[in-house]
Every structure is written in C-alpha cells, then in structure tokens.
Design a protein around this motif. Sequence first.
Motif, PDB file in Angstrom:
ATOM      1  N   ARG A  70       0.827  -1.217   0.000  1.00 55.54           N
ATOM      2  CA  ARG A  70       0.000   0.000   0.000  1.00 55.54           C
ATOM      3  C   ARG A  70       0.859   1.263   0.000  1.00 55.54           C
ATOM      4  O   ARG A  70       0.530   2.247  -0.657  1.00 55.54           O
ATOM      5  N   THR A  71       1.968   1.238   0.735  1.00 53.21           N
ATOM      6  CA  THR A  71       2.834   2.428   0.836  1.00 53.21           C
ATOM      7  C   THR A  71       3.950   2.442  -0.189  1.00 53.21           C
ATOM      8  O   THR A  71       4.610   3.467  -0.376  1.00 53.21           O
ATOM      9  N   GLU A  72       4.182   1.282  -0.845  1.00 55.25           N
ATOM     10  CA  GLU A  72       5.279   1.127  -1.805  1.00 55.25           C
ATOM     11  C   GLU A  72       6.622   1.471  -1.177  1.00 55.25           C
ATOM     12  O   GLU A  72       7.499   2.060  -1.813  1.00 55.25           O
ATOM     13  N   ARG A 132       8.206   3.166   5.075  1.00 54.75           N
ATOM     14  CA  ARG A 132       6.909   3.717   5.488  1.00 54.75           C
ATOM     15  C   ARG A 132       6.032   2.637   6.120  1.00 54.75           C
ATOM     16  O   ARG A 132       5.301   2.905   7.077  1.00 54.75           O
ATOM     17  N   ALA A 133       6.110   1.416   5.599  1.00 55.85           N
ATOM     18  CA  ALA A 133       5.371   0.310   6.219  1.00 55.85           C
ATOM     19  C   ALA A 133       5.867   0.082   7.640  1.00 55.85           C
ATOM     20  O   ALA A 133       5.075  -0.170   8.557  1.00 55.85           O
ATOM     21  N   ALA A 138      15.854   1.634  -5.139  1.00 56.13           N
ATOM     22  CA  ALA A 138      16.710   2.321  -4.163  1.00 56.13           C
ATOM     23  C   ALA A 138      15.918   2.845  -2.964  1.00 56.13           C
ATOM     24  O   ALA A 138      16.310   2.649  -1.810  1.00 56.13           O
ATOM     25  N   HIS A 139      14.784   3.522  -3.219  1.00 55.93           N
ATOM     26  CA  HIS A 139      14.032   4.136  -2.119  1.00 55.93           C
ATOM     27  C   HIS A 139      12.565   3.723  -2.112  1.00 55.93           C
ATOM     28  O   HIS A 139      11.746   4.377  -1.466  1.00 55.93           O
ATOM     29  N   SER A 140      12.231   2.695  -2.835  1.00 58.78           N
ATOM     30  CA  SER A 140      10.836   2.252  -2.883  1.00 58.78           C
ATOM     31  C   SER A 140      10.786   0.806  -3.370  1.00 58.78           C
ATOM     32  O   SER A 140      11.811   0.226  -3.742  1.00 58.78           O
ATOM     33  N   VAL A 141       9.618   0.244  -3.337  1.00 66.03           N
ATOM     34  CA  VAL A 141       9.404  -1.099  -3.873  1.00 66.03           C
ATOM     35  C   VAL A 141       8.164  -1.059  -4.765  1.00 66.03           C
ATOM     36  O   VAL A 141       7.249  -0.245  -4.568  1.00 66.03           O
TER      37      VAL A 141
END
Length: 300
Positions: free
Chosen positions: A23-25, A29-30, A61-64
């Motif tokens: 949800r947060t990618e 953040r998760a 690098a900074h997300s999924v």
Amino acid sequence: MLCGMAGRIPSLNWLKVFEAAARTESFARAAEQLNMSAAAVSQQVKSLEERLGAPLFVRQAHSVKLTEAGRAYLAPVQQSLMTLEEATEGLFGKSREQGLYVHCVLIFAHGVLSRGLPEFEAAHPGLSVVLSTGNSAVDFQQGFSDLKIIFGNPHAYGAESDRIMGEWLFPVAAPEIADKISQPGDLLDWPLIEVGTHRSGWRQMLEEVKVMPGAGKMVYADSTVMAMAMARAGRGIALARAPASDAEMRGAGLVTCLDGARVRGSQTYHLVYDDLRALRPPARRFRDWLLEWVRQQGWD
C-alpha cells in the motif's frame, strides 16, 4: 483437509506486513505504520516470498514495486484482513452496537428481509445487522456469517437449519405481453425465461396448466432478479416466486398472466447455522424473530 490448508497459509503477520508495504510502496513507510524496523519488514516480506515461492516486490533504491504476482495477491489479502477485522470488531469489539452477520440469498433479502428488518432493529437498538447477499454456493463460502439464509438444500451450507417458508410460482410478463395471453397455450408464443439453478420451473408450471412442456422456447437467467429484468425488457415471460419476488415483480412493472394459474414450488428457504447451542445471543434473537415474523405474515 483443514490441517493441510493451514500448512500452506502464510503467517498473519507476514500478510499484514506485505499489505502495508504494498500500500505504501516502501518498506520504511510500512515499518513506521507497523511500529517495526525497516529491516524487520524486509525480512518478513522475504520469508513470505520464500513460503510462496515467488517474488512479490521489485526492490528499488528508495521504494518497492509489486510484481505481477504481488498485484494479483494484494486484493485477496486486503479483503481477508478486512473481513477478519470486521468480524473481530462485530463479535468482540467494545463499541455500543453489536454486529450480527447474516448472509442471505438475494431475492429473499430484497423481497422479504427488507420488509421486516426495520422492525427487528427497532426492537433491538444495540444490535446492527450486517447483511450480505449472494446466489451461488461460492458466494456463501466467502467471509464470516452468524447465519445463512439459503434456498434449496440446507445441508450443503451448515449442520443445522430451520425451514423458513416455501414459494408459489406463476407466470408474469410486461403488460403488453400479458394482455395477449388468454389461455394456457398462448404462453408458448413467447420465450419462457427459466432460472436454471432452480428445481421448480417452467416444466412444472406448464404441466399444471396442461400444456406440453417441450413445446416452449426457453431462455435462461441465473437468478429470479435477472429473470424479472428480462421480462421487464419484453424478452419473454418469467415465473414469479411469491412472496419473495413480490417486490421485484412490482418494481419491474410486471403483471400476472392467466389469473389463478399457480403451482407450489418444490424447494424452500432455510435458516442455516452450524450449532444452535453455539449461536451467539444476537443470532438467537434474530432466529427467533425471523421464524415468528414469517409465521405472522401467513407465509409458509
């Protein structure tokens, strides 16, 4: 069977972590939302992927980003978590209203329960009925329910049941079609709309009015609601299934053909549950009310 299934179902914690990360990618953040470290989120996602045997995320690098398999998995995971949360709150929550979960065949919910539920809820102000509807056996296998209201064989849905009521079948059509039907044989001038999942149908009706069943042209619908909609559009003649279909019949503007031509259906509505002794108090109150209320309406 259940033991084998449990062996394949991933940990609930893993699923919660997966849903938050999707949800947060972002694992970071998760982690903030779940009060965990990002490393712990990453490790639980990795454990889930190993259990499933497929990658769920593409790491950047900074997300999924979700993989194709991850996107397909997300919706059922979210639905399952939501169902579990709602059932937990309804059963054990501390809110002022207590939830009662009823899964009901669509035509009964629309044509019968909608008439009586306001009376039940007014008499039980601390109880909120959460009503879901369906038609197929698969529909009734999804989600939690205290009680099921089904049509047909109750043993396919639960160990114990109460008979609620039966039905009466009679032909209905749009007024412009009904006006042209003055004798039983006139029914065969129009397509006969059959609900294929019901044991009682046009064959039984035609035999009742002394018309050869094999002479009619049949078209098929998957429910009485759809059959009524098709009749409203002028596609043929449907069978009313009173009293459950009364509201749908009126709403579609349909009228009876061949006054007095009616036949008793061979299937009935049932209230289904697993164990009467184990029913929660709200479910017991609803059961007692429903059976008495239907009796008072004169429906059998």
